[in-house]
Each structure stands twice: as structure tokens, then as C-alpha cells.
Design a protein around this motif. Structure first.
Motif, PDB file in Angstrom:
ATOM      1  N   UNK A   1       0.833  -1.207   0.000  1.00  0.00           N
ATOM      2  CA  UNK A   1       0.000   0.000   0.000  1.00  0.00           C
ATOM      3  C   UNK A   1       0.865   1.252   0.000  1.00  0.00           C
ATOM      4  N   UNK A   2       0.467   2.222  -0.805  1.00  0.00           N
ATOM      5  CA  UNK A   2       1.103   3.540  -0.804  1.00  0.00           C
ATOM      6  C   UNK A   2       0.067   4.564  -0.369  1.00  0.00           C
ATOM      7  N   UNK A   3       0.377   5.339   0.642  1.00  0.00           N
ATOM      8  CA  UNK A   3      -0.588   6.318   1.133  1.00  0.00           C
ATOM      9  C   UNK A   3      -0.810   7.418   0.115  1.00  0.00           C
ATOM     10  N   UNK A   4      -1.935   8.124   0.270  1.00  0.00           N
ATOM     11  CA  UNK A   4      -2.232   9.240  -0.623  1.00  0.00           C
ATOM     12  C   UNK A   4      -1.072  10.233  -0.651  1.00  0.00           C
ATOM     13  N   UNK A   5      -0.594  10.608   0.535  1.00  0.00           N
ATOM     14  CA  UNK A   5       0.454  11.621   0.606  1.00  0.00           C
ATOM     15  C   UNK A   5       1.736  11.156  -0.056  1.00  0.00           C
ATOM     16  N   UNK A   6       2.107   9.896   0.177  1.00  0.00           N
ATOM     17  CA  UNK A   6       3.356   9.417  -0.408  1.00  0.00           C
ATOM     18  C   UNK A   6       3.252   9.345  -1.936  1.00  0.00           C
ATOM     19  N   UNK A   7       2.126   8.877  -2.429  1.00  0.00           N
ATOM     20  CA  UNK A   7       1.938   8.824  -3.877  1.00  0.00           C
ATOM     21  C   UNK A   7       1.999  10.217  -4.504  1.00  0.00           C
ATOM     22  N   UNK A   8       1.315  11.165  -3.887  1.00  0.00           N
ATOM     23  CA  UNK A   8       1.329  12.518  -4.412  1.00  0.00           C
ATOM     24  C   UNK A   8       2.733  13.105  -4.404  1.00  0.00           C
ATOM     25  N   UNK A   9       3.481  12.842  -3.339  1.00  0.00           N
ATOM     26  CA  UNK A   9       4.844  13.361  -3.243  1.00  0.00           C
ATOM     27  C   UNK A   9       5.751  12.721  -4.271  1.00  0.00           C
ATOM     28  N   UNK A  10       5.624  11.402  -4.458  1.00  0.00           N
ATOM     29  CA  UNK A  10       6.486  10.702  -5.405  1.00  0.00           C
ATOM     30  C   UNK A  10       6.191  11.083  -6.852  1.00  0.00           C
ATOM     31  N   UNK A  11       4.923  11.292  -7.180  1.00  0.00           N
ATOM     32  CA  UNK A  11       4.538  11.507  -8.581  1.00  0.00           C
ATOM     33  C   UNK A  11       4.466  12.993  -8.936  1.00  0.00           C
ATOM     34  N   UNK A  12       3.916  13.807  -8.016  1.00  0.00           N
ATOM     35  CA  UNK A  12       3.727  15.222  -8.324  1.00  0.00           C
ATOM     36  C   UNK A  12       4.753  16.132  -7.657  1.00  0.00           C
ATOM     37  N   UNK A  13       5.373  15.656  -6.565  1.00  0.00           N
ATOM     38  CA  UNK A  13       6.355  16.476  -5.876  1.00  0.00           C
ATOM     39  C   UNK A  13       5.913  16.850  -4.471  1.00  0.00           C
ATOM     40  N   UNK A  14       6.844  17.401  -3.657  1.00  0.00           N
ATOM     41  CA  UNK A  14       6.577  17.655  -2.232  1.00  0.00           C
ATOM     42  C   UNK A  14       5.509  18.707  -1.964  1.00  0.00           C
ATOM     43  N   UNK A  15       5.169  19.514  -2.951  1.00  0.00           N
ATOM     44  CA  UNK A  15       4.164  20.557  -2.723  1.00  0.00           C
ATOM     45  C   UNK A  15       2.736  20.076  -2.932  1.00  0.00           C
ATOM     46  N   UNK A  16       2.567  18.785  -3.241  1.00  0.00           N
ATOM     47  CA  UNK A  16       1.243  18.270  -3.595  1.00  0.00           C
ATOM     48  C   UNK A  16       0.748  17.184  -2.640  1.00  0.00           C
ATOM     49  N   UNK A  17       1.242  17.188  -1.403  1.00  0.00           N
ATOM     50  CA  UNK A  17       0.901  16.107  -0.486  1.00  0.00           C
ATOM     51  C   UNK A  17      -0.554  16.018  -0.089  1.00  0.00           C
ATOM     52  N   UNK A  18      -1.320  17.090  -0.275  1.00  0.00           N
ATOM     53  CA  UNK A  18      -2.719  17.083   0.159  1.00  0.00           C
ATOM     54  C   UNK A  18      -3.718  17.130  -1.000  1.00  0.00           C
ATOM     55  N   UNK A  19      -3.225  17.042  -2.224  1.00  0.00           N
ATOM     56  CA  UNK A  19      -4.107  17.181  -3.391  1.00  0.00           C
ATOM     57  C   UNK A  19      -4.706  15.822  -3.788  1.00  0.00           C
ATOM     58  N   UNK A  20      -5.562  15.286  -2.928  1.00  0.00           N
ATOM     59  CA  UNK A  20      -6.090  13.946  -3.162  1.00  0.00           C
ATOM     60  C   UNK A  20      -6.979  13.861  -4.396  1.00  0.00           C
ATOM     61  N   UNK A  21      -7.570  14.978  -4.787  1.00  0.00           N
ATOM     62  CA  UNK A  21      -8.417  14.973  -5.983  1.00  0.00           C
ATOM     63  C   UNK A  21      -7.605  14.582  -7.211  1.00  0.00           C
TER      64      UNK A  21
END
Length: 231
Positions: free
Chosen positions: A175-195
Motif C-alpha cells: 500500500x502507498x498512502x495518498x500523501x506518499x503517492x502525491x509526493x512521489x509523482x507530483x512532488x513535495x508541494x502536492x501532499x494534500x491534493x487527493x483529488x
């Protein structure tokens, strides 16, 4: 290197650490010990380790910070977190810190052993094919050509869809958490952009799944994030 693999046990309780060492040794693992996060980082520099079994509740820099530092220094090394906590937030925090899996105390040894073997097996496969195609059942992703095939059919993807699928398939079964996926794919400024995730996962499911409403590949871990199916 043993057939089962090498494990670094990071646990501040000497009795539990020795018990884990003895039991895993009998199961065929080669074990190293560390009583703190600082000792763990030192041991990793001097030993060949294939997975880390990490207690979260430790003195010194603590388990979460240890996990973050190991992940930064060793991006592909499997980290399994041991914790007495059983709250969703604690599990999510551990995944966000970079752990690949977690197991809650008290635990059954066969389950722990199986998870360690699976983590080491994935690690060895990744080490052998780090730059090559990733194959999970009938889905093949080739990072070099940025092509995705399912059976004999090529699946056209946007660059960001490919990056998201690549990240999930690199960690297949975990499992990869929402925050980790967003950080890995979009970068550190996108940790809360779950949409972003919901939109792109939905798009990937429409392209990859036979029935997007009942996905067989891109799975949801409720309240945590997403994972690609186990190979």
C-alpha cells in the motif's frame, strides 16, 4: 547471503530483539541487530541488508524519523514497521514516513516471516530488473520506452498517468498512502491534493481494467491509499 535473506532488527527492547533474532535465525534469515535508530543507520552502512524490521517506539531519533532517514538513503530497501498501535492514523503515518508495510504487536510469527520473505523477494527482483520492464501478471510497463502493454494490447497513457502507474507497479503488493503517492509523482508541494489521485486512478482504471467499478489491478486501501495487485 542466506536463501531467506538478511534482516536488520531495530528494536530497543533487548529481550524482544533477541527473541526475534533467534526465531528468524531458525527460519533461515541472516539477522543483524540495532537498539536505536542511530545504530540502525550505522549498521546499514557496514552490512548487506535486504529488509529492515523497525520498531516505531524507540528512544533517540525515534522510529518514524529513522524510517524517513533510511528511506532517503536507501530508496528501494524494504522497511517493515513493528508497532503496538492499531489506529489508522499511525499506519498512515508509518507509510508516509516511507515504510513498505506494517505489522501490529502482538503478531503471529508465520505472518511476520511470510511478510519478510515477500519483501525480500520483491527487493531481489527489483535489484535484478531495476531499469528493465516491470511485469505483473499480464501487464508490462517498460520505463525505457514508456510503453504499457496488457497481453498483446498497448495502452496509451499521458505522461502523468504513466508516472503514477510506474510508481504503483514498482511497489506492487504494497500500500502507498495518498500523501506518499502525491509526493512521489507530483512532488513535495502536492501532499494534500487527493483529488489529483482520484482523477488519475479513475482514468487508469478505465484504460487498464476490464471492469473499472470492480478493479483487479489498481486496488484501493480504504482510508490509506492505493496499491497495485501482488504479482
Amino acid at each position: 547471503m542466506t536463501a531467506s535473506g538478511s534482516v536488520l532488527i531495530v528494536e530497543d527492547d533487548p529481550a524482544l530483539r533477541q527473541s526475534l533474532h533467534s526465531t528468524l535465525d531458525v527460519a533461515g534469515f541472516s539477522c543483524h541487530e540495532a537498539s536505536s535508530g542511530e545504530d540502525a543507520l550505522l549498521s546499514l552502512r557496514h552490512n548487506t541488508i535486504e529488509t529492515v524490521l523497525l520498531d516505531i517506539n524507540m528512544p533517540g531519533i525515534g522510529g518514524m524519523e529513522t524510517c524517513r532517514r533510511i528511506r532517503r538513503a536507501y530508496p528501494f530497501l524494504p522497511i517493515l514497521v513493528l508497532t503496538v498501535r492499531d489506529q489508522e492514523k499511525d499506519k498512515i503515518d508509518a507509510l508516509d514516513a516511507g515504510s513498505d508495510d506494517y505489522i501490529t504487536k502482538p503478531f503471529q510469527f508465520p505472518e511476520l516471516s511470510a511478510r519478510l520473505r515477500a519483501a525480500i523477494r520483491r527487493y531481489r527482483i527489483k535489484a535484478d530488473t531495476l531499469d528493465g520492464p516491470i511485469v505483473v501478471d499480464d501487464v508490462t510497463l517498460d520505463p525505457a520506452t514508456r510503453r504499457v502493454m496488457r497481453q498483446d494490447r498497448e495502452i496509451r497513457m499521458t505522461p502523468k498517468e504513466f508516472d503514477l502507474l510506474h510508481t504503483l507497479m514498482q511497489h506492487a503488493g504494497r500500500p502507498l498512502s495518498h500523501q506518499r503517492l502525491l509526493t512521489l509523482v507530483w512532488g513535495p508541494d502536492y501532499g494534500n491534493e487527493r483529488e489529483y489521485l482520484r482523477t488519475y486512478v479513475s482514468q487508469l482504471r478505465r484504460k487498464l481494467e476490464d471492469d473499472p467499478a470492480h478493479p483487479a489491478y489498481l486496488l484501493t486501501d480504504n482510508y490509506i491509499g492505493y496499491r497495485f495487485r501482488e504479482p
